[in-house]
Design a protein around this motif. Structure first.
Motif, PDB file in Angstrom:
ATOM      1  N   ALA A 152       0.825  -1.212   0.000  1.00  0.00           N
ATOM      2  CA  ALA A 152       0.000   0.000   0.000  1.00  0.00           C
ATOM      3  C   ALA A 152       0.865   1.272   0.000  1.00  0.00           C
ATOM      4  CB  ALA A 152      -0.928  -0.013   1.218  1.00  0.00           C
ATOM      5  N   TYR A 153       2.014   1.220   0.675  1.00  0.00           N
ATOM      6  CA  TYR A 153       2.898   2.397   0.710  1.00  0.00           C
ATOM      7  C   TYR A 153       3.463   2.675  -0.699  1.00  0.00           C
ATOM      8  CZ  TYR A 153       2.917   2.009   5.817  1.00  0.00           C
ATOM      9  OH  TYR A 153       2.556   1.957   7.141  1.00  0.00           O
ATOM     10  N   THR A 154       3.805   1.589  -1.407  1.00  0.00           N
ATOM     11  CA  THR A 154       4.351   1.747  -2.770  1.00  0.00           C
ATOM     12  C   THR A 154       3.302   2.400  -3.674  1.00  0.00           C
ATOM     13  OG1 THR A 154       5.318  -0.431  -2.362  1.00  0.00           O
ATOM     14  CG2 THR A 154       5.643   0.498  -4.542  1.00  0.00           C
ATOM     15  N   ARG A 155       2.077   1.890  -3.576  1.00  0.00           N
ATOM     16  CA  ARG A 155       0.995   2.441  -4.405  1.00  0.00           C
ATOM     17  C   ARG A 155       0.791   3.922  -4.114  1.00  0.00           C
ATOM     18  NH1 ARG A 155      -2.502  -0.843  -6.993  1.00  0.00           N
ATOM     19  NH2 ARG A 155      -2.095  -3.058  -6.727  1.00  0.00           N
ATOM     20  N   ARG A 156       0.757   4.245  -2.816  1.00  0.00           N
ATOM     21  CA  ARG A 156       0.493   5.631  -2.428  1.00  0.00           C
ATOM     22  C   ARG A 156       1.594   6.564  -2.938  1.00  0.00           C
ATOM     23  NH1 ARG A 156       0.988   6.665   3.569  1.00  0.00           N
ATOM     24  NH2 ARG A 156      -0.608   5.105   3.869  1.00  0.00           N
ATOM     25  N   PHE A 157       2.828   6.104  -2.831  1.00  0.00           N
ATOM     26  CA  PHE A 157       3.968   6.885  -3.319  1.00  0.00           C
ATOM     27  C   PHE A 157       3.813   7.167  -4.820  1.00  0.00           C
ATOM     28  CE2 PHE A 157       8.142   6.297  -5.485  1.00  0.00           C
ATOM     29  CZ  PHE A 157       8.741   7.490  -5.117  1.00  0.00           C
ATOM     30  N   LEU A 158       3.440   6.147  -5.589  1.00  0.00           N
ATOM     31  CA  LEU A 158       3.300   6.314  -7.047  1.00  0.00           C
ATOM     32  C   LEU A 158       2.097   7.193  -7.384  1.00  0.00           C
ATOM     33  CD1 LEU A 158       4.064   2.627  -8.075  1.00  0.00           C
ATOM     34  CD2 LEU A 158       5.578   4.594  -8.388  1.00  0.00           C
ATOM     35  N   ILE A 159       1.015   7.015  -6.651  1.00  0.00           N
ATOM     36  CA  ILE A 159      -0.191   7.831  -6.891  1.00  0.00           C
ATOM     37  C   ILE A 159       0.110   9.301  -6.568  1.00  0.00           C
ATOM     38  CG2 ILE A 159      -2.548   8.300  -6.061  1.00  0.00           C
ATOM     39  CD1 ILE A 159      -2.765   5.193  -5.622  1.00  0.00           C
ATOM     40  N   ASN A 160       0.782   9.521  -5.445  1.00  0.00           N
ATOM     41  CA  ASN A 160       1.092  10.909  -5.048  1.00  0.00           C
ATOM     42  C   ASN A 160       1.979  11.618  -6.072  1.00  0.00           C
ATOM     43  OD1 ASN A 160      -0.431  10.756  -2.749  1.00  0.00           O
ATOM     44  ND2 ASN A 160       1.282  10.444  -1.340  1.00  0.00           N
ATOM     45  N   HIS A 161       2.735  10.817  -6.840  1.00  0.00           N
ATOM     46  CA  HIS A 161       3.588  11.414  -7.867  1.00  0.00           C
ATOM     47  C   HIS A 161       2.945  11.362  -9.255  1.00  0.00           C
ATOM     48  CE1 HIS A 161       7.295  12.340  -5.640  1.00  0.00           C
ATOM     49  NE2 HIS A 161       6.773  11.486  -4.782  1.00  0.00           N
ATOM     50  N   GLY A 162       1.695  10.929  -9.318  1.00  0.00           N
ATOM     51  CA  GLY A 162       0.976  10.898 -10.599  1.00  0.00           C
ATOM     52  C   GLY A 162       1.499   9.856 -11.573  1.00  0.00           C
ATOM     53  N   LEU A 163       2.204   8.842 -11.068  1.00  0.00           N
ATOM     54  CA  LEU A 163       2.784   7.832 -11.967  1.00  0.00           C
ATOM     55  C   LEU A 163       1.804   6.690 -12.269  1.00  0.00           C
ATOM     56  CD1 LEU A 163       6.336   7.807 -10.396  1.00  0.00           C
ATOM     57  CD2 LEU A 163       5.804   8.468 -12.738  1.00  0.00           C
ATOM     58  N   PHE A 164       0.911   6.394 -11.337  1.00  0.00           N
ATOM     59  CA  PHE A 164      -0.121   5.366 -11.520  1.00  0.00           C
ATOM     60  C   PHE A 164      -1.397   5.874 -10.873  1.00  0.00           C
ATOM     61  CE2 PHE A 164       3.657   2.811 -12.070  1.00  0.00           C
ATOM     62  CZ  PHE A 164       3.283   1.847 -12.986  1.00  0.00           C
ATOM     63  N   HIS A 202       6.380  10.659   5.633  1.00  0.00           N
ATOM     64  CA  HIS A 202       6.022  11.797   4.778  1.00  0.00           C
ATOM     65  C   HIS A 202       4.938  11.506   3.753  1.00  0.00           C
ATOM     66  CE1 HIS A 202       9.061  14.705   6.074  1.00  0.00           C
ATOM     67  NE2 HIS A 202       9.856  13.673   6.232  1.00  0.00           N
ATOM     68  N   CYS A 203       5.108  10.418   3.013  1.00  0.00           N
ATOM     69  CA  CYS A 203       4.259  10.226   1.843  1.00  0.00           C
ATOM     70  C   CYS A 203       2.945   9.544   2.235  1.00  0.00           C
ATOM     71  CB  CYS A 203       5.007   9.436   0.765  1.00  0.00           C
ATOM     72  SG  CYS A 203       4.372   9.808  -0.873  1.00  0.00           S
ATOM     73  N   ARG A 204       2.153  10.290   3.001  1.00  0.00           N
ATOM     74  CA  ARG A 204       0.880   9.767   3.489  1.00  0.00           C
ATOM     75  C   ARG A 204      -0.207  10.048   2.458  1.00  0.00           C
ATOM     76  NH1 ARG A 204       1.645  11.831   9.724  1.00  0.00           N
ATOM     77  NH2 ARG A 204       3.632  10.762   9.985  1.00  0.00           N
ATOM     78  N   LYS A 205      -1.450   9.703   2.808  1.00  0.00           N
ATOM     79  CA  LYS A 205      -2.555   9.943   1.881  1.00  0.00           C
ATOM     80  C   LYS A 205      -2.570  11.423   1.484  1.00  0.00           C
ATOM     81  CE  LYS A 205      -7.234   8.530   1.047  1.00  0.00           C
ATOM     82  NZ  LYS A 205      -8.500   8.073   1.591  1.00  0.00           N
ATOM     83  N   VAL A 206      -2.461  12.278   2.511  1.00  0.00           N
ATOM     84  CA  VAL A 206      -2.197  13.694   2.217  1.00  0.00           C
ATOM     85  C   VAL A 206      -0.703  13.879   2.496  1.00  0.00           C
ATOM     86  CG1 VAL A 206      -2.714  16.079   2.827  1.00  0.00           C
ATOM     87  CG2 VAL A 206      -4.520  14.336   2.946  1.00  0.00           C
ATOM     88  N   PRO A 207       0.110  13.959   1.455  1.00  0.00           N
ATOM     89  CA  PRO A 207       1.567  13.938   1.681  1.00  0.00           C
ATOM     90  C   PRO A 207       2.090  15.161   2.428  1.00  0.00           C
ATOM     91  CG  PRO A 207       1.049  14.314  -0.650  1.00  0.00           C
ATOM     92  CD  PRO A 207      -0.250  14.028   0.035  1.00  0.00           C
ATOM     93  N   ILE A 208       3.080  14.906   3.277  1.00  0.00           N
ATOM     94  CA  ILE A 208       3.743  16.001   3.998  1.00  0.00           C
ATOM     95  C   ILE A 208       5.076  16.219   3.287  1.00  0.00           C
ATOM     96  CG2 ILE A 208       4.582  16.774   6.256  1.00  0.00           C
ATOM     97  CD1 ILE A 208       2.806  14.459   7.441  1.00  0.00           C
ATOM     98  N   CYS A 209       5.044  17.012   2.226  1.00  0.00           N
ATOM     99  CA  CYS A 209       6.234  17.143   1.371  1.00  0.00           C
ATOM    100  C   CYS A 209       7.336  17.976   2.032  1.00  0.00           C
ATOM    101  CB  CYS A 209       5.848  17.731   0.014  1.00  0.00           C
ATOM    102  SG  CYS A 209       4.681  16.675  -0.876  1.00  0.00           S
ATOM    103  N   LYS A 210       6.919  18.854   2.935  1.00  0.00           N
ATOM    104  CA  LYS A 210       7.925  19.695   3.582  1.00  0.00           C
ATOM    105  C   LYS A 210       8.848  18.814   4.436  1.00  0.00           C
ATOM    106  CE  LYS A 210       8.105  23.938   6.414  1.00  0.00           C
ATOM    107  NZ  LYS A 210       9.447  24.229   6.044  1.00  0.00           N
ATOM    108  N   GLY A 211      10.114  18.878   4.150  1.00  0.00           N
ATOM    109  CA  GLY A 211      11.086  18.075   4.905  1.00  0.00           C
ATOM    110  C   GLY A 211      11.295  16.679   4.338  1.00  0.00           C
ATOM    111  N   CYS A 212      10.519  16.291   3.322  1.00  0.00           N
ATOM    112  CA  CYS A 212      10.685  14.963   2.718  1.00  0.00           C
ATOM    113  C   CYS A 212      12.002  14.914   1.947  1.00  0.00           C
ATOM    114  CB  CYS A 212       9.508  14.685   1.768  1.00  0.00           C
ATOM    115  SG  CYS A 212       9.739  13.186   0.797  1.00  0.00           S
ATOM    116  N   PRO A 213      12.728  13.790   2.000  1.00  0.00           N
ATOM    117  CA  PRO A 213      13.993  13.690   1.255  1.00  0.00           C
ATOM    118  C   PRO A 213      13.796  13.835  -0.262  1.00  0.00           C
ATOM    119  CG  PRO A 213      13.738  11.823   2.748  1.00  0.00           C
ATOM    120  CD  PRO A 213      12.460  12.589   2.800  1.00  0.00           C
TER     121      PRO A 213
END
Ligand code: SF4
Length: 219
Positions: A152-164, A202-213
């Motif tokens: 689920a974390y992988t999916r969320r990461f890709l969704i948050n970046h508009g890749l899938f 960081h990369c939650r459903k609503v991502p916390i991009c501030k401070g993310c690597p």
């Protein structure tokens, strides 16, 4: 860097940034391949802290052992693993996995490891309660096979970046990573664990991009 293949470059860059920021995650935390396999079943739909409690209960009763797991009945095993929830179902699944290990490999995990990854994955997917994520976690983390685990974390990461989008099939996402990364157990192991950690921090459903690597502009 390969200018003709931006996805390869991008994924390796993401991996390196996460590794630099978080360090090695030392996943999967277990003392033996069998303990990893048990954890792969127990962690379905529950938090890892519950798995830790169940594994500790199993250790007290010397149940991280294939012969002991073969002998114990489902009711007794359910009580031991109660902290993980769905404990009767998971006890049945553990027993099904153990039966599979004896039927196919005489209970010898080294023998299991010698089977080619493609055949082994197919066989694992035939075990009750073993879906793609569980099968691939067993292959990668218990048997050190080079296969990427999607969760689920992988999916969320890709969704948050508009890749899938959210409907993307497991195998499609897996192929995205495996065709754009070197075939390397270490990278697949570490990258998956880093994405999990990124998703928790960081990369939650609503991502916390501030401070993310991976916040743009960071190197
Ligand atoms: S938190 Fe933001 S910057 Fe970080 S990986 Fe997720 S979407 Fe990207």
């Amino acid at each position: 860097m390969n200018k003709e293949d931006p996805k390869k470059e991008l994924l390796l860059c993401v991996f390196e940034r996460l590794l630099k920021a978080y360090g090695k995650r030392n996943w999967w935390p277990a003392e033996s391949p069998l303990e990893v396999m048990i954890g792969c079943i127990l962690t379905q739909n529950t938090a890892w802290k519950n798995v830790e409690k169940a594994i500790a209960n199993m250790k007290k009763k010397n149940l991280i052992d294939l012969h002991a797991l073969r002998s114990i009945d489902v009711g007794e095993l359910s009580e031991v693993i109660r902290p993980v929830g769905f404990y009767t179902l998971k006890a049945k699944r553990l027993k099904a996995l153990v039966d599979f290990l004896f039927d196919e490999f005489k209970g010898d995990l080294e023998l299991m490891k010698r089977m080619d990854q493609h055949t082994l994955r197919k066989r694992l997917l035939g075990v009750d309660g073993v879906g793609p994520e569980t099968a691939d976690s067993i292959l990668l983390y218990a048997l050190e096979k080079p296969i990427f685990v999607v969760d689920a974390y992988t999916r969320r990461f890709l969704i948050n970046h508009g890749l899938f989008d959210g409907r993307a099939k497991y195998e499609r996402i897996q192929a995205f990573f495996m065709s754009n990364l070197p075939e390397d157990t270490y990278i697949y192991n570490e990258f998956h664990a880093l994405i999990v950690y990124l998703g928790q921090k960081h990369c939650r459903k609503v991502p916390i991009c501030k401070g993310c690597p991976l916040e743009s502009g960071k190197t």
